[in-house]
Every structure is written in C-alpha cells, then in structure tokens.
Design a protein around this motif. Structure first.
Motif, PDB file in Angstrom:
ATOM      1  N   TYR A  89     -19.742  34.586 -32.636  1.00 57.62           N
ATOM      2  CA  TYR A  89     -18.668  34.291 -33.584  1.00 57.62           C
ATOM      3  C   TYR A  89     -18.432  35.480 -34.514  1.00 57.62           C
ATOM      4  N   THR A  90     -19.535  36.041 -35.023  1.00 60.54           N
ATOM      5  CA  THR A  90     -19.409  37.168 -35.949  1.00 60.54           C
ATOM      6  C   THR A  90     -18.809  38.386 -35.260  1.00 60.54           C
ATOM      7  N   GLU A  91     -19.222  38.643 -34.026  1.00 63.91           N
ATOM      8  CA  GLU A  91     -18.698  39.795 -33.293  1.00 63.91           C
ATOM      9  C   GLU A  91     -17.191  39.670 -33.073  1.00 63.91           C
ATOM     10  N   ILE A  92     -16.756  38.489 -32.674  1.00 58.65           N
ATOM     11  CA  ILE A  92     -15.324  38.297 -32.429  1.00 58.65           C
ATOM     12  C   ILE A  92     -14.537  38.431 -33.727  1.00 58.65           C
ATOM     13  N   ARG A  93     -15.052  37.840 -34.797  1.00 59.44           N
ATOM     14  CA  ARG A  93     -14.361  37.955 -36.078  1.00 59.44           C
ATOM     15  C   ARG A  93     -14.265  39.409 -36.523  1.00 59.44           C
ATOM     16  N   LEU A  95     -14.234  42.084 -34.608  1.00 63.41           N
ATOM     17  CA  LEU A  95     -13.277  42.777 -33.744  1.00 63.41           C
ATOM     18  C   LEU A  95     -11.833  42.506 -34.178  1.00 63.41           C
ATOM     19  N   ILE A  96     -11.604  41.319 -34.739  1.00 63.60           N
ATOM     20  CA  ILE A  96     -10.251  40.961 -35.162  1.00 63.60           C
ATOM     21  C   ILE A  96      -9.988  41.354 -36.610  1.00 63.60           C
ATOM     22  N   GLU A  97     -10.873  40.938 -37.520  1.00 64.04           N
ATOM     23  CA  GLU A  97     -10.584  41.038 -38.941  1.00 64.04           C
ATOM     24  C   GLU A  97     -10.707  42.450 -39.511  1.00 64.04           C
ATOM     25  N   VAL A  98     -11.672  43.219 -39.022  1.00 57.61           N
ATOM     26  CA  VAL A  98     -11.867  44.556 -39.594  1.00 57.61           C
ATOM     27  C   VAL A  98     -10.649  45.460 -39.358  1.00 57.61           C
ATOM     28  N   PRO A  99     -10.185  45.630 -38.120  1.00 55.23           N
ATOM     29  CA  PRO A  99      -8.996  46.475 -37.938  1.00 55.23           C
ATOM     30  C   PRO A  99      -7.730  45.864 -38.537  1.00 55.23           C
ATOM     31  N   THR A 100      -7.664  44.540 -38.591  1.00 54.86           N
ATOM     32  CA  THR A 100      -6.479  43.905 -39.173  1.00 54.86           C
ATOM     33  C   THR A 100      -6.396  44.192 -40.661  1.00 54.86           C
ATOM     34  N   VAL A 101      -7.533  44.228 -41.334  1.00 59.96           N
ATOM     35  CA  VAL A 101      -7.548  44.564 -42.759  1.00 59.96           C
ATOM     36  C   VAL A 101      -7.009  45.974 -42.975  1.00 59.96           C
ATOM     37  N   GLY A 148      -2.732  36.476 -42.095  1.00 55.88           N
ATOM     38  CA  GLY A 148      -1.347  36.090 -41.886  1.00 55.88           C
ATOM     39  C   GLY A 148      -0.366  37.176 -42.254  1.00 55.88           C
ATOM     40  N   LEU A 149      -0.764  38.090 -43.136  1.00 54.28           N
ATOM     41  CA  LEU A 149       0.117  39.188 -43.535  1.00 54.28           C
ATOM     42  C   LEU A 149       0.353  40.167 -42.382  1.00 54.28           C
ATOM     43  N   ALA A 150      -0.454  40.059 -41.327  1.00 48.16           N
ATOM     44  CA  ALA A 150      -0.244  40.911 -40.155  1.00 48.16           C
ATOM     45  C   ALA A 150       0.879  40.377 -39.276  1.00 48.16           C
ATOM     46  N   GLY A 151       1.288  39.115 -39.508  1.00 56.35           N
ATOM     47  CA  GLY A 151       2.415  38.552 -38.788  1.00 56.35           C
ATOM     48  C   GLY A 151       2.114  38.016 -37.401  1.00 56.35           C
ATOM     49  N   ASN A 152       0.827  37.796 -37.088  1.00 57.32           N
ATOM     50  CA  ASN A 152       0.439  37.308 -35.763  1.00 57.32           C
ATOM     51  C   ASN A 152      -0.186  35.921 -35.909  1.00 57.32           C
ATOM     52  N   GLU A 153       0.570  34.878 -35.588  1.00 59.07           N
ATOM     53  CA  GLU A 153       0.101  33.511 -35.771  1.00 59.07           C
ATOM     54  C   GLU A 153      -1.072  33.177 -34.853  1.00 59.07           C
ATOM     55  N   ARG A 154      -1.080  33.695 -33.638  1.00 63.25           N
ATOM     56  CA  ARG A 154      -2.171  33.405 -32.696  1.00 63.25           C
ATOM     57  C   ARG A 154      -3.480  33.998 -33.206  1.00 63.25           C
ATOM     58  N   LEU A 155      -3.402  35.148 -33.833  1.00 58.01           N
ATOM     59  CA  LEU A 155      -4.586  35.779 -34.399  1.00 58.01           C
ATOM     60  C   LEU A 155      -5.178  34.885 -35.487  1.00 58.01           C
ATOM     61  N   VAL A 156      -4.314  34.357 -36.333  1.00 60.46           N
ATOM     62  CA  VAL A 156      -4.767  33.474 -37.410  1.00 60.46           C
ATOM     63  C   VAL A 156      -5.404  32.210 -36.838  1.00 60.46           C
ATOM     64  N   MET A 206     -14.761  44.832 -45.427  1.00 58.61           N
ATOM     65  CA  MET A 206     -14.676  43.653 -44.568  1.00 58.61           C
ATOM     66  C   MET A 206     -15.833  43.626 -43.571  1.00 58.61           C
ATOM     67  N   ALA A 207     -16.148  44.780 -42.992  1.00 59.64           N
ATOM     68  CA  ALA A 207     -17.270  44.845 -42.053  1.00 59.64           C
ATOM     69  C   ALA A 207     -18.573  44.469 -42.751  1.00 59.64           C
ATOM     70  N   ARG A 208     -18.753  44.966 -43.964  1.00 63.39           N
ATOM     71  CA  ARG A 208     -19.959  44.646 -44.726  1.00 63.39           C
ATOM     72  C   ARG A 208     -20.003  43.160 -45.086  1.00 63.39           C
ATOM     73  N   HIS A 209     -18.851  42.611 -45.439  1.00 62.59           N
ATOM     74  CA  HIS A 209     -18.784  41.195 -45.813  1.00 62.59           C
ATOM     75  C   HIS A 209     -19.180  40.301 -44.638  1.00 62.59           C
ATOM     76  N   LEU A 210     -18.636  40.574 -43.472  1.00 61.16           N
ATOM     77  CA  LEU A 210     -18.974  39.769 -42.298  1.00 61.16           C
ATOM     78  C   LEU A 210     -20.447  39.946 -41.919  1.00 61.16           C
ATOM     79  N   GLY A 211     -20.939  41.170 -42.033  1.00 61.91           N
ATOM     80  CA  GLY A 211     -22.353  41.404 -41.751  1.00 61.91           C
ATOM     81  C   GLY A 211     -23.248  40.708 -42.757  1.00 61.91           C
ATOM     82  N   HIS A 212     -22.802  40.683 -44.022  1.00 56.54           N
ATOM     83  CA  HIS A 212     -23.546  40.007 -45.075  1.00 56.54           C
ATOM     84  C   HIS A 212     -23.645  38.517 -44.782  1.00 56.54           C
ATOM     85  N   VAL A 213     -22.518  37.920 -44.412  1.00 54.94           N
ATOM     86  CA  VAL A 213     -22.499  36.499 -44.086  1.00 54.94           C
ATOM     87  C   VAL A 213     -23.449  36.207 -42.922  1.00 54.94           C
TER      88      VAL A 213
END
Length: 232
Positions: A89-93, A95-101, A148-156, A206-213
């Motif tokens: 779960y963390t790896e997928i998040r 891969l998506i959230e870090v570059p999207t940020v 959501g600010l990236a404009g991709n509903e499927r990503l969200v 963001m990468a640090r935050h996800l790793g922290h979690v």
C-alpha cells in the motif's frame, strides 16, 4: 463496548445506516472490533439497541471499503492487515503521491493550495484533541483534495481506496504514544513548501511523510506482537 453502546450515536439527524457505520469505524480504530474476529449483525445490533437490518447494511458498506469481509451464515470478519500488505500500500501511494505533489506544486493556483490550509490545521487540531475519527476524516480530505488538484479523478479514487484499506491500522496506540501530532504537523509543512513553489522540497516532504506513517505502522505491529498472548 464503548463505541457500540453510546445511544447518542443513533440520532434522527443522520441516516441510521451511516451512523452505525461511523460507530463501527470508531470501534475498529479503538480495537473493540478485533482483526480476524467474526461479528454477526444481530449481535452488534443488540449492542446498539436497534434492529439488525441497518447494522447489516453498514457492515456491507465497510466490506466495500475493505475493512471487513462477509462470512457466509456467520456475519463479517474484520480484515487482517499484514506487513506485506502495508508495504505494498505504501509503495503504491508513494509512486502516485510523491510525483503528483511535484506536479501540483508547479501547476496549481495559489488560492487552491491555500484552500487546503484549514483542513491541514484541522488535522493538527484533531491530533491534539485525540479525535481519531476527526483526524482520519480531515487527513482523507487533505490528501485527496491535494491530489484532486492534478485533475485526474481515477488517481484520486485509487489512493482513496488504498487509504480505506490501511489508515485504521494501529491509530489508537500511535495516538497514545504521542506519535500522531508530528505526523499531523507534516501536512502544514508540506503545504508551506508547495506555496513557496519548492517542488523538490514538497516532493521530499511527501516521501518522508509516507515513510514516517509506514514506520509508525511497523512500530505498532511490533507492539501488537509483543502484547499478543503466547500460543502453544
């Protein structure tokens, strides 16, 4: 059981099904409903003091979120999450959230980012007040609103589904250990970096935050294993 026996949870202001689902999520967070255990709708309904129908409907809602799974002729089993699940779960998040940020930092309007500040502050406030349901809800709105600010509903939708399957894990113990507040404050740090136009810094945050979690989850898993009764 505490969360399952509060009559004020069942009010005429909200749909009974939604109110029951909310109470069940609280019971999952607090550990009243245990991973791997099977619970029947009639049994839970007795705790609530209501009929079994809205409880069964609420449990089906939780099943769609991946929090429980139906067990034929018995009820619903609370989904167990293992270390491999959490890693994936963390790896997928990430891969998506870090570059999207990074992308949102470069492209989003300042006003749209500023609109997320009250939500980030709500996350911190909920952590300080030990309001775990409030924390989860505000955290969900912040992360999904940001994506959501990236404009991709499927990503969200994809990240939303991953969050449903993992964010309840170990939250009570982490709160009791004082670990939620530092994680909550990272949302404000991230937002400030994005508003400053620091794409590199925001991506790293963001990468640090996800790793922290994830590290907090691992710590909770270790605590749970230590507290578990010995088996022959």
């Amino acid at each position: 059981m505490g969360h399952l026996s509060q009559p004020n949870l069942i009010t005429a202001r909200e749909r009974l099904r939604d109110q029951v689902a909310h109470a069940l999520r609280a019971a999952l967070i607090s550990g009243e409903l245990r991973p791997g255990q099977v619970y029947s709708a009639p049994g839970l309904a007795e705790d609530f003091g209501i009929s079994a129908t809205p409880v069964r409907e609420a449990m089906l809602d939780l099943a769609r979120e991946g929090l429980v799974e139906p067990v034929r002729n018995k009820g619903f089993r609370v989904t167990e999450i293992n270390e491999r699940d959490l890693d994936q779960y963390t790896e997928i998040r990430a891969l998506i959230e870090v570059p999207t940020v990074r992308r949102v930092t470069r492209e989003a309007a300042r006003a749209d980012l500023e609109a997320l500040r009250p939500v980030a502050e709500e996350i911190v406030r909920a952590a300080r007040e030990h309001d775990l349901i409030g924390y989860l809800e505000a955290d969900r709105r912040f992360h999904l609103g940001l994506l959501g600010l990236a404009g991709n509903e499927r990503l969200v939708e994809t990240v939303g589904d991953l969050r449903k399957r993992s964010r309840l894990y170990g939250l009570t113990a982490l709160d009791e250990a004082g670990e939620l507040l530092p994680s909550a404050q990272e949302h404000l740090e991230l937002l400030d970096l994005m508003l400053a136009g620091d794409a590199d810094g925001a991506e790293a945050c963001m990468a640090r935050h996800l790793g922290h979690v994830r590290s907090l989850w691992a710590r909770e898993s270790d605590v749970g294993a230590a507290d578990a009764p010995a088996r022959a």
